[in-house]
Design a protein around this motif. Structure first.
Motif, PDB file in Angstrom:
ATOM      1  N   GLN A 145     -55.621  83.418   5.465  1.00  0.00           N
ATOM      2  CA  GLN A 145     -54.404  84.176   5.174  1.00  0.00           C
ATOM      3  C   GLN A 145     -54.752  85.459   4.424  1.00  0.00           C
ATOM      4  OE1 GLN A 145     -51.501  81.718   3.133  1.00  0.00           O
ATOM      5  NE2 GLN A 145     -51.950  79.996   4.481  1.00  0.00           N
ATOM      6  N   VAL A 146     -55.623  85.347   3.425  1.00  0.00           N
ATOM      7  CA  VAL A 146     -56.019  86.523   2.646  1.00  0.00           C
ATOM      8  C   VAL A 146     -56.846  87.475   3.503  1.00  0.00           C
ATOM      9  CG1 VAL A 146     -57.380  87.304   0.659  1.00  0.00           C
ATOM     10  CG2 VAL A 146     -55.840  85.345   0.441  1.00  0.00           C
ATOM     11  N   TRP A 147     -57.730  86.945   4.335  1.00  0.00           N
ATOM     12  CA  TRP A 147     -58.541  87.771   5.245  1.00  0.00           C
ATOM     13  C   TRP A 147     -57.617  88.675   6.069  1.00  0.00           C
ATOM     14  CZ3 TRP A 147     -63.927  87.669   6.096  1.00  0.00           C
ATOM     15  CH2 TRP A 147     -64.381  88.344   7.236  1.00  0.00           C
ATOM     16  N   ARG A 148     -56.591  88.063   6.639  1.00  0.00           N
ATOM     17  CA  ARG A 148     -55.653  88.822   7.478  1.00  0.00           C
ATOM     18  C   ARG A 148     -54.824  89.807   6.660  1.00  0.00           C
ATOM     19  NH1 ARG A 148     -54.034  83.465  10.924  1.00  0.00           N
ATOM     20  NH2 ARG A 148     -55.981  83.346  12.077  1.00  0.00           N
ATOM     21  N   ARG A 149     -54.447  89.414   5.447  1.00  0.00           N
ATOM     22  CA  ARG A 149     -53.703  90.335   4.571  1.00  0.00           C
ATOM     23  C   ARG A 149     -54.576  91.530   4.215  1.00  0.00           C
ATOM     24  NH1 ARG A 149     -48.380  90.705   3.463  1.00  0.00           N
ATOM     25  NH2 ARG A 149     -48.659  90.953   1.232  1.00  0.00           N
ATOM     26  N   GLU A 150     -55.848  91.280   3.913  1.00  0.00           N
ATOM     27  CA  GLU A 150     -56.761  92.383   3.567  1.00  0.00           C
ATOM     28  C   GLU A 150     -56.887  93.344   4.742  1.00  0.00           C
ATOM     29  OE1 GLU A 150     -58.374  94.543   1.064  1.00  0.00           O
ATOM     30  OE2 GLU A 150     -58.795  92.537   0.284  1.00  0.00           O
ATOM     31  N   GLN A 151     -57.007  92.816   5.945  1.00  0.00           N
ATOM     32  CA  GLN A 151     -57.076  93.669   7.129  1.00  0.00           C
ATOM     33  C   GLN A 151     -55.798  94.478   7.298  1.00  0.00           C
ATOM     34  OE1 GLN A 151     -58.095  90.572  10.005  1.00  0.00           O
ATOM     35  NE2 GLN A 151     -60.132  91.488  10.250  1.00  0.00           N
ATOM     36  N   ALA A 152     -54.656  93.847   7.086  1.00  0.00           N
ATOM     37  CA  ALA A 152     -53.380  94.559   7.213  1.00  0.00           C
ATOM     38  C   ALA A 152     -53.227  95.607   6.108  1.00  0.00           C
ATOM     39  CB  ALA A 152     -52.212  93.570   7.182  1.00  0.00           C
ATOM     40  N   PHE A 153     -53.717  95.298   4.921  1.00  0.00           N
ATOM     41  CA  PHE A 153     -53.690  96.241   3.802  1.00  0.00           C
ATOM     42  C   PHE A 153     -54.503  97.494   4.160  1.00  0.00           C
ATOM     43  CE2 PHE A 153     -55.215  96.801  -0.844  1.00  0.00           C
ATOM     44  CZ  PHE A 153     -54.134  97.601  -1.172  1.00  0.00           C
TER      45      PHE A 153
ATOM     46  N   THR B 187     -61.086  92.913  -4.065  1.00  0.00           N
ATOM     47  CA  THR B 187     -59.650  92.810  -4.289  1.00  0.00           C
ATOM     48  C   THR B 187     -59.329  91.381  -4.708  1.00  0.00           C
ATOM     49  OG1 THR B 187     -59.255  94.418  -2.528  1.00  0.00           O
ATOM     50  CG2 THR B 187     -57.360  93.142  -3.269  1.00  0.00           C
ATOM     51  N   THR B 188     -58.599  91.247  -5.793  1.00  0.00           N
ATOM     52  CA  THR B 188     -58.097  89.941  -6.211  1.00  0.00           C
ATOM     53  C   THR B 188     -56.658  89.836  -5.743  1.00  0.00           C
ATOM     54  OG1 THR B 188     -59.516  89.932  -8.159  1.00  0.00           O
ATOM     55  CG2 THR B 188     -57.667  88.398  -8.162  1.00  0.00           C
ATOM     56  N   TRP B 189     -56.368  88.774  -5.018  1.00  0.00           N
ATOM     57  CA  TRP B 189     -55.042  88.512  -4.473  1.00  0.00           C
ATOM     58  C   TRP B 189     -54.416  87.329  -5.204  1.00  0.00           C
ATOM     59  CZ3 TRP B 189     -52.998  91.259  -0.265  1.00  0.00           C
ATOM     60  CH2 TRP B 189     -53.891  92.144   0.367  1.00  0.00           C
ATOM     61  N   ARG B 190     -53.107  87.387  -5.413  1.00  0.00           N
ATOM     62  CA  ARG B 190     -52.381  86.278  -6.023  1.00  0.00           C
ATOM     63  C   ARG B 190     -51.242  85.890  -5.086  1.00  0.00           C
ATOM     64  NH1 ARG B 190     -49.865  87.761 -11.469  1.00  0.00           N
ATOM     65  NH2 ARG B 190     -48.370  88.745 -10.093  1.00  0.00           N
ATOM     66  N   ARG B 191     -51.114  84.577  -4.878  1.00  0.00           N
ATOM     67  CA  ARG B 191     -50.017  84.096  -4.031  1.00  0.00           C
ATOM     68  C   ARG B 191     -48.763  83.986  -4.889  1.00  0.00           C
ATOM     69  NH1 ARG B 191     -50.381  80.074   0.495  1.00  0.00           N
ATOM     70  NH2 ARG B 191     -52.275  79.371  -0.512  1.00  0.00           N
ATOM     71  N   GLY B 192     -47.691  84.647  -4.449  1.00  0.00           N
ATOM     72  CA  GLY B 192     -46.430  84.612  -5.169  1.00  0.00           C
ATOM     73  C   GLY B 192     -45.654  83.340  -4.898  1.00  0.00           C
ATOM     74  N   ARG B 193     -44.595  83.170  -5.621  1.00  0.00           N
ATOM     75  CA  ARG B 193     -43.731  81.992  -5.431  1.00  0.00           C
ATOM     76  C   ARG B 193     -43.136  81.964  -4.035  1.00  0.00           C
ATOM     77  NH1 ARG B 193     -41.034  81.609 -11.402  1.00  0.00           N
ATOM     78  NH2 ARG B 193     -42.995  81.014 -12.359  1.00  0.00           N
ATOM     79  N   ASP B 194     -43.033  83.145  -3.422  1.00  0.00           N
ATOM     80  CA  ASP B 194     -42.506  83.225  -2.052  1.00  0.00           C
ATOM     81  C   ASP B 194     -43.567  82.907  -1.004  1.00  0.00           C
ATOM     82  OD1 ASP B 194     -44.102  85.478  -2.240  1.00  0.00           O
ATOM     83  OD2 ASP B 194     -42.521  86.887  -1.635  1.00  0.00           O
ATOM     84  N   GLY B 195     -44.807  82.646  -1.449  1.00  0.00           N
ATOM     85  CA  GLY B 195     -45.900  82.309  -0.545  1.00  0.00           C
ATOM     86  C   GLY B 195     -46.709  83.505  -0.070  1.00  0.00           C
ATOM     87  N   ALA B 196     -46.241  84.725  -0.350  1.00  0.00           N
ATOM     88  CA  ALA B 196     -46.943  85.930   0.101  1.00  0.00           C
ATOM     89  C   ALA B 196     -48.100  86.264  -0.841  1.00  0.00           C
ATOM     90  CB  ALA B 196     -45.986  87.114   0.177  1.00  0.00           C
ATOM     91  N   TRP B 197     -49.206  86.679  -0.254  1.00  0.00           N
ATOM     92  CA  TRP B 197     -50.367  87.131  -1.021  1.00  0.00           C
ATOM     93  C   TRP B 197     -50.192  88.606  -1.329  1.00  0.00           C
ATOM     94  CZ3 TRP B 197     -54.088  83.991  -2.866  1.00  0.00           C
ATOM     95  CH2 TRP B 197     -54.220  82.714  -2.301  1.00  0.00           C
ATOM     96  N   ARG B 198     -50.373  88.978  -2.614  1.00  0.00           N
ATOM     97  CA  ARG B 198     -50.261  90.380  -3.025  1.00  0.00           C
ATOM     98  C   ARG B 198     -51.465  90.768  -3.868  1.00  0.00           C
ATOM     99  NH1 ARG B 198     -45.143  88.374  -3.172  1.00  0.00           N
ATOM    100  NH2 ARG B 198     -43.705  89.351  -1.710  1.00  0.00           N
ATOM    101  N   VAL B 199     -51.801  92.051  -3.832  1.00  0.00           N
ATOM    102  CA  VAL B 199     -52.940  92.566  -4.575  1.00  0.00           C
ATOM    103  C   VAL B 199     -52.630  92.534  -6.065  1.00  0.00           C
ATOM    104  CG1 VAL B 199     -54.392  94.581  -5.012  1.00  0.00           C
ATOM    105  CG2 VAL B 199     -53.638  94.057  -2.674  1.00  0.00           C
TER     106      VAL B 199
END
Length: 164
Positions: free
Chosen positions: A20-28, A121-133
């Motif tokens: 999930q984070v791999w894909r988020r990093e690519q999208a970022f 990049t350090t990512w944190r998963r929010g309460r909504d399930g989304a990973w954010r920087v």
């Protein structure tokens, strides 16, 4: 019945937190390549810190967005990066993504300068399930040679290693 159960399990299977984070990093990274400031903003935690390993960290989107405007617009420099490794915490709430970046600038002399380096990049998963920087930083880089740039291009948008 067994076939239906197997289909339901494969169609609803969530990627691992690392993927999930791999894909988020690519999208970022893609948000910067595509000059999409709104998408870029969507990746930031409310208390994100950029240049976290530098002398003057930027705290929060209100500081990060103006400082990165020229980068996102692609006017000051062109920046691209991609994950090479993602490690998640045991509780699945934090992740560290790292890999190469390429930065191209034009000097005052009109010469194009391309550097390659490493980001983290350090990512944190929010309460909504989304990973954010949460934290973002990188090294100073070094002049890029043709072999390093070719390797970077070969691995662009590579699938998560766990999904291969």
């Amino acid at each position: 019945m067994i076939l239906l159960a197997a289909l339901l399990m494969t169609s609803t299977a969530m990627p691992s937190p690392s993927c999930q984070v791999w894909r988020r990093e690519q999208a970022f990274a893609r948000s910067v390549r595509e000059h999409d400031a709104a998408a870029f903003r969507g990746f930031l935690a409310a208390d994100a810190v950029f240049d976290a390993n530098g002398g003057h960290p930027l705290r929060g989107p209100a500081a990060i967005l103006p400082a990165w405007k020229a980068v996102i617009d692609g006017k000051a420099l062109q920046l691209d990066w991609q994950p090479a490794q993602v490690v998640t915490s045991a509780d699945g709430r934090l992740a560290l993504s790292s890999g190469p970046y390429v930065m191209t600038t034009t000097g005052k002399d009109g010469q194009v300068h391309t550097a390659i380096g490493r980001f983290a990049t350090t990512w944190r998963r929010g309460r909504d399930g989304a990973w954010r920087v949460q934290f973002d930083g990188g090294d100073e880089g070094r002049p890029a040679d043709a072999a390093a740039l070719a390797a970077f291009d070969r691995h662009r948008d590579a699938p998560c290693p766990e999904a291969r």
